[in-house]
Design a protein around this motif. Structure first.
Motif, PDB file in Angstrom:
ATOM      1  N   LEU A 131       8.737  -8.978  -0.582  1.00  0.00           N
ATOM      2  CA  LEU A 131       7.672  -8.359  -0.161  1.00  0.00           C
ATOM      3  C   LEU A 131       6.746  -7.873  -1.547  1.00  0.00           C
ATOM      4  O   LEU A 131       7.125  -7.999  -2.558  1.00  0.00           O
ATOM      5  CB  LEU A 131       8.085  -6.753   0.525  1.00  0.00           C
ATOM      6  CG  LEU A 131       8.933  -5.752  -0.057  1.00  0.00           C
ATOM      7  CD1 LEU A 131       9.167  -4.651   0.640  1.00  0.00           C
ATOM      8  CD2 LEU A 131      10.513  -6.214  -0.109  1.00  0.00           C
ATOM      9  N   ASP A 132       5.535  -7.392  -1.060  1.00  0.00           N
ATOM     10  CA  ASP A 132       4.519  -6.978  -2.271  1.00  0.00           C
ATOM     11  C   ASP A 132       5.068  -5.723  -2.920  1.00  0.00           C
ATOM     12  O   ASP A 132       5.394  -4.748  -2.442  1.00  0.00           O
ATOM     13  CB  ASP A 132       3.228  -6.749  -1.896  1.00  0.00           C
ATOM     14  CG  ASP A 132       2.523  -8.308  -1.888  1.00  0.00           C
ATOM     15  OD1 ASP A 132       3.376  -9.234  -1.926  1.00  0.00           O
ATOM     16  OD2 ASP A 132       1.481  -8.425  -1.243  1.00  0.00           O
ATOM     17  N   ALA A 133       4.544  -5.611  -4.169  1.00  0.00           N
ATOM     18  CA  ALA A 133       4.848  -4.289  -4.933  1.00  0.00           C
ATOM     19  C   ALA A 133       3.837  -3.240  -4.571  1.00  0.00           C
ATOM     20  O   ALA A 133       4.337  -2.090  -4.829  1.00  0.00           O
ATOM     21  CB  ALA A 133       4.820  -4.469  -6.274  1.00  0.00           C
ATOM     22  N   ASP A 134       2.887  -3.400  -3.930  1.00  0.00           N
ATOM     23  CA  ASP A 134       1.833  -2.208  -3.657  1.00  0.00           C
ATOM     24  C   ASP A 134       1.921  -1.507  -2.300  1.00  0.00           C
ATOM     25  O   ASP A 134       1.207  -0.999  -1.738  1.00  0.00           O
ATOM     26  CB  ASP A 134       0.460  -2.890  -3.728  1.00  0.00           C
ATOM     27  CG  ASP A 134       0.256  -4.054  -2.566  1.00  0.00           C
ATOM     28  OD1 ASP A 134       1.159  -4.270  -1.817  1.00  0.00           O
ATOM     29  OD2 ASP A 134      -0.823  -4.785  -2.564  1.00  0.00           O
ATOM     30  N   LEU A 135       3.287  -1.737  -1.533  1.00  0.00           N
ATOM     31  CA  LEU A 135       3.572  -1.040  -0.433  1.00  0.00           C
ATOM     32  C   LEU A 135       2.649  -1.363   0.872  1.00  0.00           C
ATOM     33  O   LEU A 135       2.702  -0.765   1.666  1.00  0.00           O
ATOM     34  CB  LEU A 135       3.632   0.585  -0.555  1.00  0.00           C
ATOM     35  CG  LEU A 135       4.855   1.314  -1.555  1.00  0.00           C
ATOM     36  CD1 LEU A 135       4.324   2.295  -2.028  1.00  0.00           C
ATOM     37  CD2 LEU A 135       5.872   0.993  -0.766  1.00  0.00           C
ATOM     38  N   GLN A 136       1.880  -2.554   0.794  1.00  0.00           N
ATOM     39  CA  GLN A 136       1.199  -3.035   1.790  1.00  0.00           C
ATOM     40  C   GLN A 136       2.221  -3.543   2.968  1.00  0.00           C
ATOM     41  O   GLN A 136       1.801  -3.646   3.913  1.00  0.00           O
ATOM     42  CB  GLN A 136       0.249  -3.820   1.333  1.00  0.00           C
ATOM     43  CG  GLN A 136      -1.219  -3.381   0.910  1.00  0.00           C
ATOM     44  CD  GLN A 136      -1.980  -4.491   0.598  1.00  0.00           C
ATOM     45  OE1 GLN A 136      -2.038  -5.174  -0.260  1.00  0.00           O
ATOM     46  NE2 GLN A 136      -3.148  -4.508   1.388  1.00  0.00           N
ATOM     47  N   HIS A 137       3.238  -4.081   2.346  1.00  0.00           N
ATOM     48  CA  HIS A 137       4.338  -4.665   3.167  1.00  0.00           C
ATOM     49  C   HIS A 137       5.521  -3.498   3.460  1.00  0.00           C
ATOM     50  O   HIS A 137       6.153  -3.219   2.937  1.00  0.00           O
ATOM     51  CB  HIS A 137       5.029  -5.645   2.558  1.00  0.00           C
ATOM     52  CG  HIS A 137       4.351  -6.887   2.598  1.00  0.00           C
ATOM     53  ND1 HIS A 137       4.492  -7.987   1.573  1.00  0.00           N
ATOM     54  CD2 HIS A 137       3.036  -7.447   2.925  1.00  0.00           C
ATOM     55  CE1 HIS A 137       3.513  -8.735   1.533  1.00  0.00           C
ATOM     56  NE2 HIS A 137       2.548  -8.508   2.476  1.00  0.00           N
ATOM     57  N   ALA A 193      -2.529   0.232   3.359  1.00  0.00           N
ATOM     58  CA  ALA A 193      -3.546   0.236   2.467  1.00  0.00           C
ATOM     59  C   ALA A 193      -2.678   0.378   1.142  1.00  0.00           C
ATOM     60  O   ALA A 193      -1.356   0.708   0.898  1.00  0.00           O
ATOM     61  CB  ALA A 193      -4.427   1.454   2.484  1.00  0.00           C
ATOM     62  N   ARG A 194      -3.220  -0.229   0.214  1.00  0.00           N
ATOM     63  CA  ARG A 194      -2.615  -0.575  -1.073  1.00  0.00           C
ATOM     64  C   ARG A 194      -2.498   0.894  -1.627  1.00  0.00           C
ATOM     65  O   ARG A 194      -3.431   1.626  -1.795  1.00  0.00           O
ATOM     66  CB  ARG A 194      -3.519  -1.375  -2.007  1.00  0.00           C
ATOM     67  CG  ARG A 194      -3.001  -1.440  -3.365  1.00  0.00           C
ATOM     68  CD  ARG A 194      -4.069  -2.478  -4.265  1.00  0.00           C
ATOM     69  NE  ARG A 194      -3.243  -3.725  -4.370  1.00  0.00           N
ATOM     70  CZ  ARG A 194      -2.251  -3.811  -5.374  1.00  0.00           C
ATOM     71  NH1 ARG A 194      -2.123  -2.712  -6.224  1.00  0.00           N
ATOM     72  NH2 ARG A 194      -1.749  -4.915  -5.797  1.00  0.00           N
ATOM     73  N   PHE A 195      -1.179   0.906  -2.107  1.00  0.00           N
ATOM     74  CA  PHE A 195      -0.726   2.544  -2.477  1.00  0.00           C
ATOM     75  C   PHE A 195      -1.485   2.893  -3.655  1.00  0.00           C
ATOM     76  O   PHE A 195      -2.364   3.893  -3.806  1.00  0.00           O
ATOM     77  CB  PHE A 195       0.779   2.221  -2.793  1.00  0.00           C
ATOM     78  CG  PHE A 195       1.140   3.985  -2.804  1.00  0.00           C
ATOM     79  CD1 PHE A 195       1.283   4.862  -2.011  1.00  0.00           C
ATOM     80  CD2 PHE A 195       1.633   4.235  -4.160  1.00  0.00           C
ATOM     81  CE1 PHE A 195       1.814   6.123  -2.309  1.00  0.00           C
ATOM     82  CE2 PHE A 195       2.086   5.407  -4.467  1.00  0.00           C
ATOM     83  CZ  PHE A 195       2.230   6.495  -3.701  1.00  0.00           C
TER      84      PHE A 195
END
Ligand code: UDP
Ligand code: MG
Length: 332
Positions: free
Chosen positions: A97-103, A203-205
């Motif tokens: 998963l992505d690091a930006d909490l979009q997933h 949304a990107r955190f």
């Protein structure tokens, strides 16, 4: 590279490029989700970040036993970071998963449920995201359309790198020696029992997107040229069409030469043709060049990535018990 397999461990694989603000929150969210689900590890790949990402990772890995990290010597790109993560995951399955909490981490239990039902690949497809700027939505939609048209892949719109892979699939993936990996395509191509899940992206955190337009374009090019030789056939077809066109013009020129007195007027045709054919030749040579370039890169057999630092290295020093794995893996 000999990464030990730990039975009943679940690996979470997260590529991160300049994500210092997101990582602490991500790790907390993941810990909350994973706690009831059994043994897990959080493996974060620092893709040559230029901010404090590595320091943050060092702190997190010291604070929590589940957190490990690998730090590249420079930026190798998201797909390569993901691959390094799959290579070094020790679990029986890996969720990327992505690091930006979009997933949303809250979807992980659903992925695991499907895996326990017997699926080897559980991939996710995002529902159209109202938070995204329209430019990103349009480029993403067209990216997949173009990819399907230009290659032989059946990729769905909005296929994300948020997926679960069984150990079986991870082992197969490790055998791929090519450096130019387009994982989404590779996994769809591999087969196995696959299951699809839809999710609504958040949304990107924090921070801004790390996928610049240039990187997206590179990804598209890679997706097309590593999966198909269609563009080469296209160039052949273009060549044929051009020759046909040129011979028609040729006939016309002959006709003018023999039956009219206006041969000088053919100059225009000549110039137009020369320029046009020249252009087409450039395109064709360019396409061939792209494939040749790829062959060149692949025959060199360079390592796909270089690891500069890992969460384990420090432990090795303090325990004075070097694990050969760590030293040999980057050069493997
Ligand atoms: N990423 C990476 N290397 C790069 C670019 C991005 O590891 O060169 C990571 C990034 O940290 C994030 C994920 O890939 O975890 C997806 O990137 P991003 O969220 O910026 O892309 P977007 O969601 O905007 O498509
Ligand atoms: Mg993102």
């Amino acid at each position: 590279m000999n990464v030990p397999l730990i039975p009943s461990l679940i690996s979470l694989v997260i590529p991160a490029f300049n994500e210092e603000e997101n990582l602490p929150f991500l790790v907390e969210r993941l810990r909350a989700v994973m706690e009831p689900l059994g043994m897990y590890e959080i493996l974060i790949i620092d893709d040559g970040s230029t901010d404090q990402t590595k320091a943050v990772l060092r702190r997190l890995s010291q604070a929590y036993d589940e957190v490990r990290f690998i730090s590249f010597s420079r930026n190798f790109g998201h797909q390569v970071a993901l691959r390094a993560g799959y290579d070094h995951a020790r679990g029986e399955c890996a969720v990327s998963l992505d690091a930006d909490l979009q997933h949303p981490p809250e979807l992980i239990p659903t992925l695991l449920k499907k895996w326990r039902e017997g699926f080897d690949v559980v991939y996710t497809v995002r529902t159209p995201d109202p938070h995204l700027p329209w430019t990103k939505r349009v480029t993403s939609r067209n990216f997949y359309k173009f990819l399907r048209a230009a290659s032989d892949l059946e990729l769905e719109d909005g296929a994300a790198d948020f997926r679960l892979l069984d150990r079986k699939v991870l082992n197969v993936l490790k055998q791929f020696k090519e450096n130019d990996l387009f994982l989404r395509g590779m996994i769809s191509w591999m087969g196995f029992r696959q299951c699809r899940i839809e999710y609504e992206p958040a949304a990107r955190f924090a921070g801004t997107t790390k996928y610049s337009f240039k990187k997206m374009l590179q990804l598209a090019m890679m997706g097309i040229t590593s999966f198909s030789s269609k563009p080469l056939y296209l160039s052949v077809a273009m060549g044929f069409a051009m020759s046909l066109f040129a011979s028609l013009i040729g006939l016309e020129v002959l006709y003018e030469y023999f039956f009219t007195n206006a041969t000088v007027s053919g100059w225009t045709t000549l110039v137009v043709l020369t320029v046009f054919i020249g252009g087409v030749q450039f395109i064709v040579i360019g396409i061939i060049g792209v494939y040749l370039g790829k062959t060149f890169v692949e025959v060199k057999r360079r390592p796909a990535y270089i690891i500069g630092d890992t969460s384990e290295i420090e432990e090795v020093i303090t325990w004075q018990a070097p694990t050969p794995d760590i030293y040999s893996s980057p050069l493997m």
